[in-house]
Design a protein around this motif. Structure first.
Motif, short mmCIF file in Angstrom:
data_model
loop_
_atom_site.label_atom_id
_atom_site.label_comp_id
_atom_site.label_asym_id
_atom_site.label_seq_id
_atom_site.Cartn_x
_atom_site.Cartn_y
_atom_site.Cartn_z
N ALA A 1 -4.19 27.35 5.58
CA ALA A 1 -2.84 27.42 6.17
C ALA A 1 -2.51 26.14 6.93
O ALA A 1 -1.39 25.62 6.84
CB ALA A 1 -2.74 28.64 7.09
N ILE A 2 -3.49 25.61 7.65
CA ILE A 2 -3.30 24.36 8.40
C ILE A 2 -3.09 23.19 7.44
O ILE A 2 -2.27 22.30 7.70
CB ILE A 2 -4.50 24.11 9.32
N GLU A 3 -3.81 23.19 6.33
CA GLU A 3 -3.64 22.12 5.33
C GLU A 3 -2.21 22.10 4.81
O GLU A 3 -1.62 21.04 4.61
CB GLU A 3 -4.61 22.36 4.18
N ALA B 1 -2.79 29.32 13.62
CA ALA B 1 -3.99 29.16 12.81
C ALA B 1 -5.06 28.40 13.58
O ALA B 1 -6.26 28.73 13.49
CB ALA B 1 -3.65 28.45 11.50
N TYR B 2 -4.66 27.39 14.33
CA TYR B 2 -5.62 26.65 15.15
C TYR B 2 -6.24 27.58 16.21
O TYR B 2 -7.47 27.55 16.43
CB TYR B 2 -4.95 25.47 15.85
N ILE B 3 -5.40 28.38 16.87
CA ILE B 3 -5.92 29.27 17.91
C ILE B 3 -6.88 30.29 17.30
O ILE B 3 -7.97 30.54 17.84
CB ILE B 3 -4.76 29.99 18.63
N ASN B 4 -6.51 30.87 16.18
CA ASN B 4 -7.38 31.87 15.56
C ASN B 4 -8.71 31.26 15.11
O ASN B 4 -9.76 31.90 15.21
CB ASN B 4 -6.67 32.53 14.38
N ALA C 1 -4.53 22.83 19.05
CA ALA C 1 -3.37 23.68 19.32
C ALA C 1 -2.58 23.14 20.50
O ALA C 1 -1.34 23.08 20.47
CB ALA C 1 -3.83 25.11 19.60
N LEU C 2 -3.27 22.69 21.55
CA LEU C 2 -2.60 22.16 22.72
C LEU C 2 -1.95 20.81 22.46
O LEU C 2 -0.99 20.42 23.14
CB LEU C 2 -3.58 22.06 23.89
#
Length: 341
Positions: free
Chosen positions: A181-183, A191-194, A215-216
């Motif tokens: 999903a990030i790609e 997605a980063y947090i998960n 994410a931040l």
């Protein structure tokens, strides 16, 4: 004033009963976030022609955006009753049942939308979410696979695929799909947090930190990422006392930083409480009173945001899970510009 609005208003000046001008002006107002005005225009259009499925769908979409789900549901069902072959009406009916936590009825309506439009990737994706809520993981998986077979670069389907693996505790599998999903969407914050959560479950502190920091970088004010990153600094296992002491110092420093941040960002943040907890502090043979007191004060600050919005106790329908609340990210229908034939 946009050219289109000028033209619609001129048409209505010449003919105040012109259904299409009212309908399309309502869509324009909805698209610019002027929801009360949009509903007023749709109401006028319905008074002129109460048998048009598109205007009910559009009014329902505005009410859905406003969180008025029962009113939205009535409009979507009316739209489907007027036009029984209208896949969008069933799709939005299903989305609304999801919001009302009636997942069985959501699946029935997604199935109806898909029977009318077999290539409806969004309906297949959202159907997977409803099935996942019902614990029907094999069927949910199949639904996501069908969505991806139709739309190979569908980031939300990969994301929801990941939440399914997360729910069955296959954290390595979940990581793979969140990374996909990030790609496809490099700024996919959730997605980063998960994945930070997944690496935390796998006791990979450096990797979880990397994803929370990413994410931040996308949203420096993301309280969820800050909260998760702080609580994840408590190690599940440690090699020696020095490592334990260093981790506790790091946790206390980050906890103090989080406390300061929370005091400036408490609005609508009460849902964060409980999403991550300092559970593993209990396994450290050390006095945790100071750390737990500071953690408790943060929770109190976050809950104040909820108190300020509630005047009296009232029943509340939960609209999302705590840990995996993003798995219900749905694809809302666009406004219908169907003409009145």
């Amino acid at each position: 004033m946009p050219t289109a609005e000028i033209q619609y208003r001129e048409a209505l000046r010449l003919n105040p009963q012109l259904f299409e001008a009212l309908q399309f002006l309502g869509v324009l107002k909805a698209q610019t976030g002027e929801c009360p005005e949009a509903i007023k225009l749709f109401n006028q259009a319905i008074a002129i022609n109460p048998k048009n499925e598109h205007v009910y769908l559009n009014r329902g979409l505005v009410q859905y955006q406003l969180g008025e789900f029962q009113s939205a549901l009535a409009d979507f069902q009316t739209s489907a009753k007027i036009a029984p072959q209208y896949a969008e009406a069933y799709f939005n009916t299903a989305n609304t049942f999801q919001e009302l936590r009636d997942f069985s009825k959501a699946v029935v309506n997604y199935d109806k939308a898909i029977s009318l439009a077999p290539q409806y990737a969004e309906a297949l994706n959202n159907r997977g979410n409803a099935l996942q809520e019902l614990g029907q993981y094999p069927e949910a998986l199949k639904s996501y696979q069908q969505a991806l077979a139709i739309q190979a670069n569908y980031a939300d389907a990969y994301f929801n695929y990941g939440t399914l693996f997360q729910n069955i505790k296959d954290f390595q599998g979940a990581i793979k799909y969140f990374d996909k999903a990030i790609e496809l969407e490099p700024n996919y914050l959730e997605a980063y947090i998960n994945n930070g959560d997944n690496y935390d479950e796998l006791n990979s502190a450096s990797q979880s930190l990397r994803y929370y920091e990413a994410a931040l970088k996308i949203d420096p004010n993301c309280l969820e990422a800050r909260y998760a990153m702080t609580l994840s600094r408590i190690p599940k296992i440690y090699s020696n006392k020095q490592e334990l002491q260093e981790s506790r110092k790091t946790f206390e420093t980050m906890l103090a930083s989080l406390e300061s941040f929370v005091k400036a960002h408490i609005k609508d943040s009460h849902h964060i409480v409980g999403s991550h907890q300092p559970f593993f502090l209990a396994y450290q043979n050390t006095n945790n009173k100071r750390l737990l007191s500071r953690y408790g004060s943060i929770c109190i600050e976050l809950m104040k945001g909820m108190q300020s919005t509630i005047s009296a106790p009232a029943p509340r329908i939960a609209t999302q899970k705590i840990k995996n609340r993003h798995c219900e990210r749905v694809s809302a229908s666009t406004f219908s510009m169907g003409r009145n034939y």
